[in-house]
Design a protein around this motif. Structure first.
Motif, PDB file in Angstrom:
ATOM      1  N   ILE A 112       0.841  -1.200   0.000  1.00 16.42           N
ATOM      2  CA  ILE A 112       0.000   0.000   0.000  1.00 16.42           C
ATOM      3  C   ILE A 112       0.877   1.252   0.000  1.00 16.42           C
ATOM      4  N   SER A 113       1.887   1.270   0.852  1.00 15.73           N
ATOM      5  CA  SER A 113       2.717   2.462   1.025  1.00 15.73           C
ATOM      6  C   SER A 113       3.728   2.653  -0.094  1.00 15.73           C
ATOM      7  N   LYS A 114       4.312   1.566  -0.596  1.00 11.78           N
ATOM      8  CA  LYS A 114       5.410   1.677  -1.560  1.00 11.78           C
ATOM      9  C   LYS A 114       4.996   1.388  -2.999  1.00 11.78           C
ATOM     10  N   ALA A 115       3.941   0.611  -3.202  1.00 12.03           N
ATOM     11  CA  ALA A 115       3.573   0.205  -4.563  1.00 12.03           C
ATOM     12  C   ALA A 115       2.182   0.681  -4.965  1.00 12.03           C
ATOM     13  N   ASP A 116       1.586   1.560  -4.164  1.00 15.80           N
ATOM     14  CA  ASP A 116       0.263   2.117  -4.455  1.00 15.80           C
ATOM     15  C   ASP A 116      -0.762   1.010  -4.729  1.00 15.80           C
ATOM     16  N   LEU A 117      -0.739  -0.009  -3.890  1.00 16.75           N
ATOM     17  CA  LEU A 117      -1.679  -1.120  -4.050  1.00 16.75           C
ATOM     18  C   LEU A 117      -3.110  -0.615  -3.947  1.00 16.75           C
ATOM     19  N   ARG A 118      -3.957  -0.971  -4.937  1.00 19.53           N
ATOM     20  CA  ARG A 118      -5.343  -0.510  -4.956  1.00 19.53           C
ATOM     21  C   ARG A 118      -6.344  -1.663  -4.990  1.00 19.53           C
ATOM     22  N   GLY A 119      -5.868  -2.885  -4.738  1.00 18.81           N
ATOM     23  CA  GLY A 119      -6.784  -4.020  -4.713  1.00 18.81           C
ATOM     24  C   GLY A 119      -6.450  -4.973  -3.579  1.00 18.81           C
ATOM     25  N   ILE A 120      -7.475  -5.411  -2.847  1.00 18.54           N
ATOM     26  CA  ILE A 120      -7.293  -6.343  -1.733  1.00 18.54           C
ATOM     27  C   ILE A 120      -8.362  -7.433  -1.835  1.00 18.54           C
ATOM     28  N   MET A 121      -7.937  -8.678  -1.656  1.00 22.84           N
ATOM     29  CA  MET A 121      -8.867  -9.796  -1.516  1.00 22.84           C
ATOM     30  C   MET A 121      -8.769 -10.330  -0.093  1.00 22.84           C
ATOM     31  N   PRO A 122      -9.828 -10.194   0.705  1.00 13.64           N
ATOM     32  CA  PRO A 122      -9.810 -10.757   2.061  1.00 13.64           C
ATOM     33  C   PRO A 122      -9.770 -12.288   2.043  1.00 13.64           C
ATOM     34  N   ALA A 123      -9.274 -12.855   3.118  1.00 14.07           N
ATOM     35  CA  ALA A 123      -9.139 -14.308   3.234  1.00 14.07           C
ATOM     36  C   ALA A 123     -10.472 -14.963   3.567  1.00 14.07           C
ATOM     37  N   TYR A 124     -10.554 -16.265   3.289  1.00 16.22           N
ATOM     38  CA  TYR A 124     -11.720 -17.055   3.683  1.00 16.22           C
ATOM     39  C   TYR A 124     -11.843 -17.174   5.201  1.00 16.22           C
ATOM     40  N   SER A 125     -10.719 -17.110   5.875  1.00 19.07           N
ATOM     41  CA  SER A 125     -10.691 -17.473   7.282  1.00 19.07           C
ATOM     42  C   SER A 125     -11.282 -16.398   8.184  1.00 19.07           C
ATOM     43  N   ALA A 126     -11.541 -16.794   9.420  1.00 15.44           N
ATOM     44  CA  ALA A 126     -11.887 -15.854  10.482  1.00 15.44           C
ATOM     45  C   ALA A 126     -10.645 -15.629  11.325  1.00 15.44           C
ATOM     46  N   VAL A 127     -10.476 -14.425  11.826  1.00  8.86           N
ATOM     47  CA  VAL A 127      -9.348 -14.101  12.699  1.00  8.86           C
ATOM     48  C   VAL A 127      -9.895 -13.590  14.018  1.00  8.86           C
ATOM     49  N   ASN A 128      -9.472 -14.235  15.086  1.00  7.42           N
ATOM     50  CA  ASN A 128      -9.900 -13.857  16.438  1.00  7.42           C
ATOM     51  C   ASN A 128     -11.420 -13.730  16.530  1.00  7.42           C
ATOM     52  N   GLY A 129     -12.107 -14.696  15.900  1.00  9.35           N
ATOM     53  CA  GLY A 129     -13.554 -14.779  16.012  1.00  9.35           C
ATOM     54  C   GLY A 129     -14.331 -13.979  14.982  1.00  9.35           C
ATOM     55  N   GLU A 130     -13.649 -13.277  14.074  1.00  9.19           N
ATOM     56  CA  GLU A 130     -14.340 -12.477  13.064  1.00  9.19           C
ATOM     57  C   GLU A 130     -13.970 -12.946  11.668  1.00  9.19           C
ATOM     58  N   PRO A 131     -14.943 -13.408  10.862  1.00 11.02           N
ATOM     59  CA  PRO A 131     -14.642 -13.689   9.457  1.00 11.02           C
ATOM     60  C   PRO A 131     -14.159 -12.407   8.786  1.00 11.02           C
ATOM     61  N   ILE A 132     -13.016 -12.449   8.165  1.00  8.78           N
ATOM     62  CA  ILE A 132     -12.433 -11.243   7.577  1.00  8.78           C
ATOM     63  C   ILE A 132     -13.396 -10.615   6.572  1.00  8.78           C
ATOM     64  N   THR A 133     -14.086 -11.434   5.800  1.00  3.59           N
ATOM     65  CA  THR A 133     -15.004 -10.935   4.771  1.00  3.59           C
ATOM     66  C   THR A 133     -16.082 -10.032   5.363  1.00  3.59           C
ATOM     67  N   GLY A 134     -16.438 -10.251   6.617  1.00  2.00           N
ATOM     68  CA  GLY A 134     -17.483  -9.457   7.251  1.00  2.00           C
ATOM     69  C   GLY A 134     -17.012  -8.693   8.461  1.00  2.00           C
ATOM     70  N   SER A 135     -15.726  -8.375   8.517  1.00  3.29           N
ATOM     71  CA  SER A 135     -15.170  -7.731   9.705  1.00  3.29           C
ATOM     72  C   SER A 135     -14.881  -6.259   9.461  1.00  3.29           C
ATOM     73  N   LYS A 136     -15.649  -5.378  10.064  1.00  2.00           N
ATOM     74  CA  LYS A 136     -15.361  -3.946  10.005  1.00  2.00           C
ATOM     75  C   LYS A 136     -14.040  -3.639  10.708  1.00  2.00           C
ATOM     76  N   SER A 137     -13.747  -4.397  11.761  1.00  2.00           N
ATOM     77  CA  SER A 137     -12.505  -4.169  12.501  1.00  2.00           C
ATOM     78  C   SER A 137     -11.290  -4.308  11.598  1.00  2.00           C
ATOM     79  N   TYR A 138     -11.334  -5.291  10.692  1.00  2.00           N
ATOM     80  CA  TYR A 138     -10.173  -5.549   9.855  1.00  2.00           C
ATOM     81  C   TYR A 138     -10.261  -4.867   8.488  1.00  2.00           C
ATOM     82  N   LEU A 139     -11.433  -4.849   7.857  1.00  2.00           N
ATOM     83  CA  LEU A 139     -11.532  -4.289   6.506  1.00  2.00           C
ATOM     84  C   LEU A 139     -11.651  -2.766   6.492  1.00  2.00           C
TER      85      LEU A 139
END
Length: 782
Positions: free
Chosen positions: A203-230
């Motif tokens: 993001i900082s060095k290559a101006d990344l403009r696309g992200i695909m979240p993982a299938y997994s949940a982290v610390n009890g939150e599915p990344i796809t539906g996590s406001k905390s992470y996304l």
């Protein structure tokens, strides 16, 4: 609502587009382009779909077309490159930039503006089926290579403006027990310092403009539906300002698999509120029921507006409103193909290979051998050279009983699902190799290239054993051939691919990281034959075998080297190319040590250092079989004259670390010099050592070159107990070496006062300069 959904077209079933997406669509999958014989057919397909999408849209809004790009564009004509872990072993950001640039150019020519790569996962467990997609276990290595690849994609501005989509955000490869897509528990410090670092760097060095979240949940939150992470982490803390696209079926899985939504529409709403922009590959959750929730005012329209704004901004950035179509036939081929792409594939394959053992037998002297026995499943199959997310791997989908890639439904038509003995893996069909050779007629198998290069010797082949299972029925013929030869070349390993005919890949996890049982049994029988033996290992995880280590005279880790892989292997065996690859992962003796990684916390793993009865497992050492950064060469290198320009650090100014590297052997070569750091003490538990930078140093026989690393103190920062990023005052050891266990030079510096660290703008890896001689400057940089 049309903008926040994807569409995966299937040739011959285009009626679905108008029926399911009457107002157009946000994104289109190009996965099925791999079924076309030519790039012209693929381009026609893109143009036809795009025209339909724009006609359906009241505002004539074009769709973003996306494709996979891990190892190359998934088209018959496109060059393929080694898997991620293989390219991680090359430690070559310049190579990654060239590969990204080539893939970006090809994508743009086809009207594709999103490339699903690089994989920025940090991988630490070889049981995980997708181990081979990552660049490795270290966040600095992954950051440097991932940034270079993304820059290569983004710097392609000759037609459209493609963007890379990094995956899988976040902590996906930390899945417990090496099982795909499970719930992950990671401390917030480790999540940010290790797993988020490559994404932050891109993001900082290559101006990344696309992200695909993982299938997994982290610390009890599915990344796809996590406001905390996304949103809170990715967009607010990390400063991401781009498009988030779901992994295939991940939104639906919050309802069906993870059960954090009571209905499909609630899963879609949760994803949107979390910060997701587009549901892929098709609309299951973001359809009519969800639309009614916005239309009725039950849910705030601002939630939808945010996602649509992200999507429209991306389409303007990509140039789609000016030029939404693939290049016209007259210019398509000229844009897609460039001279030298085959040589780039060969270079990548050669740089990726790691020489793990050599008692002096390599390089082979051709005149010494009159009868060569080539044995092993991989030796006479070109499709065995290709790993997951390559064209040939996906093309096997026509023959497999079950596809393990989510969102892709294929299956065999004849119902034949015979498996290998004592395995659940489906037996390969002979049509697969025939199909591969028809699709890639220019590619030769390892056996064929050996015959070409040893044309004065008698080269004979026996398959000997499979890539999995316990079948020993072909042992006798292979052992007879071996006994009659004066050189034995074995191919070992599993099959890294896609679907139920592979032993490793997406959704194909293992508890055994060693060689298949049939191969271990064969090696034990082969041990009584006192003929020189060379092993070539192919797979998405590194070789780990007591038998191979004991009886083979040489072991070459080849990963899955793709198009020019066989040629690369033989070039190394014969000395045309001096191997220089270094392991991007730590190699365990067996799965009981997993996860294992070199940069473990102080007082952990093989640096536990408690006063216990044994300093090891009862049945194994704590130490790994092969360490991170390890790899042999045909020559030797000396390190000397280490200098550090500042021993007392009072602020965030670069520290310049120099040394002289000399080739003291009898072959030209490339040494990968590795810079590590050790924090002597801190208020929080720190890694026992960390990679800080690296550089490839080409050296002719007897040549010396001076290298200078520029290391910024904020690169060494970490999260303190008060949750702030900081580098605390104290002593830091600076180490230079040929691997994490082969440190040649070291000096210490002292940080005189605490240095605050800005998370988004900090440095992520040290830059390096190579001087032509110890006195004269050059412009080579990492």
């Amino acid at each position: 609502m049309g903008q926040i959904t994807g569409f995966m077209p299937v040739p011959g079933e285009m009626g679905q587009l108008e029926m399911e997406h009457p107002h157009g669509v946000g994104a289109v999958s190009c996965l099925w382009m791999m079924g076309f014989d030519s790039i012209e057919e693929a381009a026609d397909f893109q143009r036809n779909i795009q025209k339909q999408v724009m006609e359906l849209s009241e505002h004539h809004i074009p769709a973003v077309f996306h494709l996979e790009g891990l190892s190359g564009v998934l088209l018959r004509e496109a060059p393929n490159f080694p898997s991620g872990i293989g390219r991680g072993a090359a430690w070559d950001p310049g190579l990654e930039y060239e590969i990204g640039s080539l893939i970006g150019r090809e994508a743009a020519a086809l009207g594709v503006t999103q490339v699903f790569a690089p994989v920025l996962d940090v991988t630490r467990d070889a049981r995980f089926g997708r181990h081979g997609e990552s660049y490795g276990e270290d966040p600095v290595l992954v950051s440097a290579l991932g940034c270079a690849y993304a820059k290569g994609i983004h710097d392609n501005r000759t037609y459209l403006k493609p963007e890379s989509v990094a995956k899988h955000f976040l902590g996906y490869h930390a899945s417990p027990n090496g099982i795909h897509a499970t719930s992950v528990n990671i401390t917030e410090r480790e999540l940010r310092e290790i797993y988020a670092k490559p994404f932050q760097a891109a993001i900082s060095k290559a101006d990344l403009r696309g992200i695909m979240p993982a299938y997994s949940a982290v610390n009890g939150e599915p990344i796809t539906g996590s406001k905390s992470y996304l949103t809170d982490l990715l967009r607010t803390e990390m400063g991401f300002d781009g498009l988030t696209v779901s992994d295939y079926t991940a939104v639906w899985e919050m309802y069906d698999r993870q059960k954090v939504a009571a209905s499909l529409k609630e899963a879609g709403l949760r994803a949107l509120k979390a910060g997701m922009d587009i549901e892929l590959p098709n609309c299951r959750c973001c359809g009519e029921e969800l639309k009614e929730m916005f239309a009725s005012g039950k849910e705030k329209i601002e939630v939808l507006d945010r996602a649509v704004m992200d999507i429209l901004e991306a389409k303007f950035r990509m140039g789609l409103f000016e030029n939404p179509f693939a290049a016209e036939t007259g210019s398509l081929r000229k844009m897609f193909h460039k001279e030298g792409e085959g040589e780039l594939s060969l270079l990548a394959a050669q740089e990726s290979m790691v020489l793990l053992k050599n008692d002096g037998i390599l390089p082979l002297k051709k005149e010494k051998y009159r009868k060569i026995a080539v044995i092993g499943y991989h030796a006479d199959k070109i499709h065995a050279l290709f790993g997951g997310y390559t064209y040939l791997s996906f093309a096997e989908g026509l023959f497999i009983a079950k596809n393990t890639m989510a969102g892709v439904d294929t299956g065999v038509t004849d119902g034949n699902t015979e498996t290998y003995p004592d395995s659940i893996v489906q037996k390969e069909k002979p049509e697969i190799e025939a199909q591969a050779r028809k699709a890639k007629p220019q590619i030769k198998s390892l056996l064929e290239v050996i015959k070409d290069n040893f044309n004065e010797a008698e080269v004979a082949y026996e398959p000997g054993y499979d890539f999995i299972g316990t079948d020993t029925s072909c042992f006798a013929q292979a052992l007879k051939l071996a006994a009659e030869a004066d050189l034995i070349i074995l191919t070992l390993g599993g099959k890294y691919g896609t679907g139920s005919m592979s032993s490793m890949g997406e959704g194909i996890d293992n508890t055994n990281i060693n060689l298949p049982e049939c191969q271990e049994l064969f090696l034990k029988e082969l041990s009584s034959i006192n003929t020189p033996k060379v092993a070539i290992h192919f797979d998405g995880r590194p070789i780990s075998s007591d038998s191979a280590q004991d009886i083979m005279n040489a072991i070459l880790e080849a990963w899955t080297p793709a198009d020019r892989g066989a040629e690369a292997v033989v070039n190394i065996l014969t000395g045309k190319y001096n191997p220089c690859g270094k392991l991007p992962v730590t190699v365990a003796y067996n799965a009981g040590q997993e996860p294992i990684y070199y940069n473990h916390p102080n007082g952990s793993s093989w640096h536990q250092n408690t006063k216990s009865a044994f300093k090891r497992y009862v049945d194994l050492p704590h130490e790994p079989r092969y360490c991170f950064g390890y790899g042999l060469s045909y020559t030797e290198y000396s390190y000397c004259c280490m200098e550090i320009d500042r021993k007392e650090i009072k602020g965030n100014q670069p520290i310049h670390i120099s040394a002289v590297i000399k080739n003291i052997g009898s072959w030209d070569g490339v040494e990968i010099v590795q810079l590590y750091v050790q924090d002597r003490s801190a208020s929080v538990l720190r890694p026992n050592m960390e990679l800080a930078g690296f550089v490839r140093v080409p050296l002719k026989i007897g040549e010396s070159r001076k290298i200078i690393f520029s290391l910024w103190p904020d690169q060494l920062g970490y999260i303190c107990p008060d949750k702030n990023w900081i580098l605390e005052a104290g002593e830091v050891e600076i180490l230079l070496g040929s691997s994490s266990e082969d440190i040649r030079l070291h000096e210490s510096v002292r940080v005189m006062l605490d240095i605050p660290v800005e998370e988004k703008s900090r440095k992520f890896y040290a830059s390096a300069e190579i001087l032509k001689t110890p006195e004269g400057r050059s412009t080579d940089e990492m």
